[in-house]
Design a protein around this motif. Sequence first.
Motif, PDB file in Angstrom:
ATOM      1  N   THR A  55       0.921  -1.124  -0.038  1.00 49.29           N
ATOM      2  CA  THR A  55       0.104  -0.123  -0.006  1.00 49.29           C
ATOM      3  C   THR A  55       0.875   1.231  -0.042  1.00 49.29           C
ATOM      4  N   GLY A  56       2.112   1.177  -0.260  1.00 48.16           N
ATOM      5  CA  GLY A  56       2.892   2.223  -0.155  1.00 48.16           C
ATOM      6  C   GLY A  56       3.366   3.022   0.947  1.00 48.16           C
ATOM      7  N   GLN A  57       3.470   2.239   2.221  1.00 46.67           N
ATOM      8  CA  GLN A  57       3.672   2.724   3.586  1.00 46.67           C
ATOM      9  C   GLN A  57       4.778   2.012   4.154  1.00 46.67           C
ATOM     10  N   PHE A  58       5.965   2.255   3.313  1.00 47.18           N
ATOM     11  CA  PHE A  58       7.085   2.007   3.518  1.00 47.18           C
ATOM     12  C   PHE A  58       7.714   2.142   4.899  1.00 47.18           C
ATOM     13  N   ASP A  59       7.744   3.450   5.090  1.00 54.35           N
ATOM     14  CA  ASP A  59       7.977   4.091   6.496  1.00 54.35           C
ATOM     15  C   ASP A  59       7.239   3.418   7.883  1.00 54.35           C
ATOM     16  N   GLN A  60       5.949   3.282   7.431  1.00 57.47           N
ATOM     17  CA  GLN A  60       5.218   2.688   8.513  1.00 57.47           C
ATOM     18  C   GLN A  60       5.750   1.152   8.804  1.00 57.47           C
ATOM     19  N   ALA A  61       6.001   0.553   7.659  1.00 54.31           N
ATOM     20  CA  ALA A  61       6.550  -0.871   7.782  1.00 54.31           C
ATOM     21  C   ALA A  61       7.941  -0.937   8.599  1.00 54.31           C
ATOM     22  N   VAL A  62       8.794   0.011   8.434  1.00 55.75           N
ATOM     23  CA  VAL A  62       9.989   0.204   9.144  1.00 55.75           C
ATOM     24  C   VAL A  62       9.849   0.223  10.387  1.00 55.75           C
ATOM     25  N   ILE A  63       8.713   1.154  10.780  1.00 57.06           N
ATOM     26  CA  ILE A  63       8.505   1.600  12.216  1.00 57.06           C
ATOM     27  C   ILE A  63       7.865   0.346  12.989  1.00 57.06           C
ATOM     28  N   LEU A  64       7.106  -0.348  12.228  1.00 53.26           N
ATOM     29  CA  LEU A  64       6.696  -1.829  12.848  1.00 53.26           C
ATOM     30  C   LEU A  64       7.587  -2.790  13.140  1.00 53.26           C
ATOM     31  N   VAL A  65       8.519  -3.009  12.160  1.00 55.20           N
ATOM     32  CA  VAL A  65       9.655  -3.578  12.240  1.00 55.20           C
ATOM     33  C   VAL A  65      10.626  -3.236  13.559  1.00 55.20           C
ATOM     34  N   ARG A  66      10.829  -1.880  13.651  1.00 53.61           N
ATOM     35  CA  ARG A  66      11.563  -1.472  14.822  1.00 53.61           C
ATOM     36  C   ARG A  66      10.961  -1.760  16.172  1.00 53.61           C
ATOM     37  N   GLY A  67       9.900  -1.700  16.041  1.00 51.65           N
ATOM     38  CA  GLY A  67       9.064  -1.371  17.362  1.00 51.65           C
ATOM     39  C   GLY A  67       8.870  -3.235  17.685  1.00 51.65           C
ATOM     40  N   GLU A  68       8.783  -3.994  17.004  1.00 46.09           N
ATOM     41  CA  GLU A  68       8.624  -5.450  17.346  1.00 46.09           C
ATOM     42  C   GLU A  68      10.036  -6.232  17.401  1.00 46.09           C
ATOM     43  N   THR A  69      11.003  -5.707  16.770  1.00 45.49           N
ATOM     44  CA  THR A  69      12.266  -6.415  16.801  1.00 45.49           C
ATOM     45  C   THR A  69      13.303  -5.707  17.512  1.00 45.49           C
ATOM     46  N   GLY A  70      13.375  -4.441  17.715  1.00 45.62           N
ATOM     47  CA  GLY A  70      14.261  -3.573  18.551  1.00 45.62           C
ATOM     48  C   GLY A  70      15.445  -3.230  17.523  1.00 45.62           C
ATOM     49  N   LEU A  71      15.290  -3.528  16.236  1.00 47.59           N
ATOM     50  CA  LEU A  71      16.569  -3.209  15.297  1.00 47.59           C
ATOM     51  C   LEU A  71      16.672  -1.713  14.909  1.00 47.59           C
ATOM     52  N   SER A  72      17.799  -1.305  14.719  1.00 49.99           N
ATOM     53  CA  SER A  72      18.035   0.191  14.496  1.00 49.99           C
ATOM     54  C   SER A  72      17.331   0.804  13.126  1.00 49.99           C
ATOM     55  N   HIS A  73      16.948   1.851  12.927  1.00 49.06           N
ATOM     56  CA  HIS A  73      16.154   2.406  11.773  1.00 49.06           C
ATOM     57  C   HIS A  73      16.979   1.822  10.703  1.00 49.06           C
ATOM     58  N   ARG A  74      18.136   1.926  10.410  1.00 47.67           N
ATOM     59  CA  ARG A  74      19.022   1.277   9.116  1.00 47.67           C
ATOM     60  C   ARG A  74      18.814  -0.194   8.856  1.00 47.67           C
ATOM     61  N   ALA A  75      18.879  -0.900   9.910  1.00 54.16           N
ATOM     62  CA  ALA A  75      18.641  -2.269   9.908  1.00 54.16           C
ATOM     63  C   ALA A  75      17.377  -2.610   9.628  1.00 54.16           C
ATOM     64  N   ALA A  76      16.277  -1.834  10.235  1.00 55.59           N
ATOM     65  CA  ALA A  76      14.793  -2.193   9.786  1.00 55.59           C
ATOM     66  C   ALA A  76      14.556  -1.853   8.556  1.00 55.59           C
ATOM     67  N   SER A  77      15.078  -0.764   7.864  1.00 56.40           N
ATOM     68  CA  SER A  77      14.859  -0.388   6.309  1.00 56.40           C
ATOM     69  C   SER A  77      15.317  -1.471   5.558  1.00 56.40           C
ATOM     70  N   ARG A  78      16.498  -1.966   5.763  1.00 60.89           N
ATOM     71  CA  ARG A  78      17.067  -2.909   5.178  1.00 60.89           C
ATOM     72  C   ARG A  78      16.251  -4.362   5.063  1.00 60.89           C
ATOM     73  N   LEU A  79      15.822  -4.762   6.074  1.00 58.53           N
ATOM     74  CA  LEU A  79      14.986  -5.894   6.300  1.00 58.53           C
ATOM     75  C   LEU A  79      13.712  -5.448   5.533  1.00 58.53           C
ATOM     76  N   VAL A  80      13.247  -4.515   5.571  1.00 57.27           N
ATOM     77  CA  VAL A  80      11.755  -4.434   4.993  1.00 57.27           C
ATOM     78  C   VAL A  80      11.975  -4.384   3.489  1.00 57.27           C
ATOM     79  N   ARG A  81      13.145  -3.560   2.926  1.00 53.25           N
ATOM     80  CA  ARG A  81      13.376  -3.783   1.628  1.00 53.25           C
ATOM     81  C   ARG A  81      13.593  -5.298   0.944  1.00 53.25           C
ATOM     82  N   LYS A  82      14.307  -6.288   1.847  1.00 56.76           N
ATOM     83  CA  LYS A  82      14.455  -7.473   1.603  1.00 56.76           C
ATOM     84  C   LYS A  82      13.304  -8.186   1.693  1.00 56.76           C
ATOM     85  N   ILE A  83      12.234  -8.175   2.363  1.00 56.99           N
ATOM     86  CA  ILE A  83      11.042  -8.881   2.448  1.00 56.99           C
ATOM     87  C   ILE A  83      10.209  -8.504   1.092  1.00 56.99           C
TER      88      ILE A  83
END
Length: 86
Positions: A55-83
Amino acid sequence: MVNTAAVILLAALAALVIIGLIALAVRLTQRPRNTLIGGGLGPALIEQVLHLKATGQFDQAVILVRGETGLSHRAASRLVRKIHAP
């Protein structure tokens, strides 16, 4: 003769450096950066991330991953791109 004030100053400086290094070591060993906390990535989280990306909400996906995993913003962004959707 050695100046006693200079010796005391150098000893105090050395003590501060050692205390700082010890504090840094303790901080780094408490929870290393970019380690997953909790359960990590479950199927429900991956599904939510895929929906947000679709749905084009990349930033929201990164925030969700950060909140659930505790990853840094950079690592969460990379992870979201790879999924990707299967």
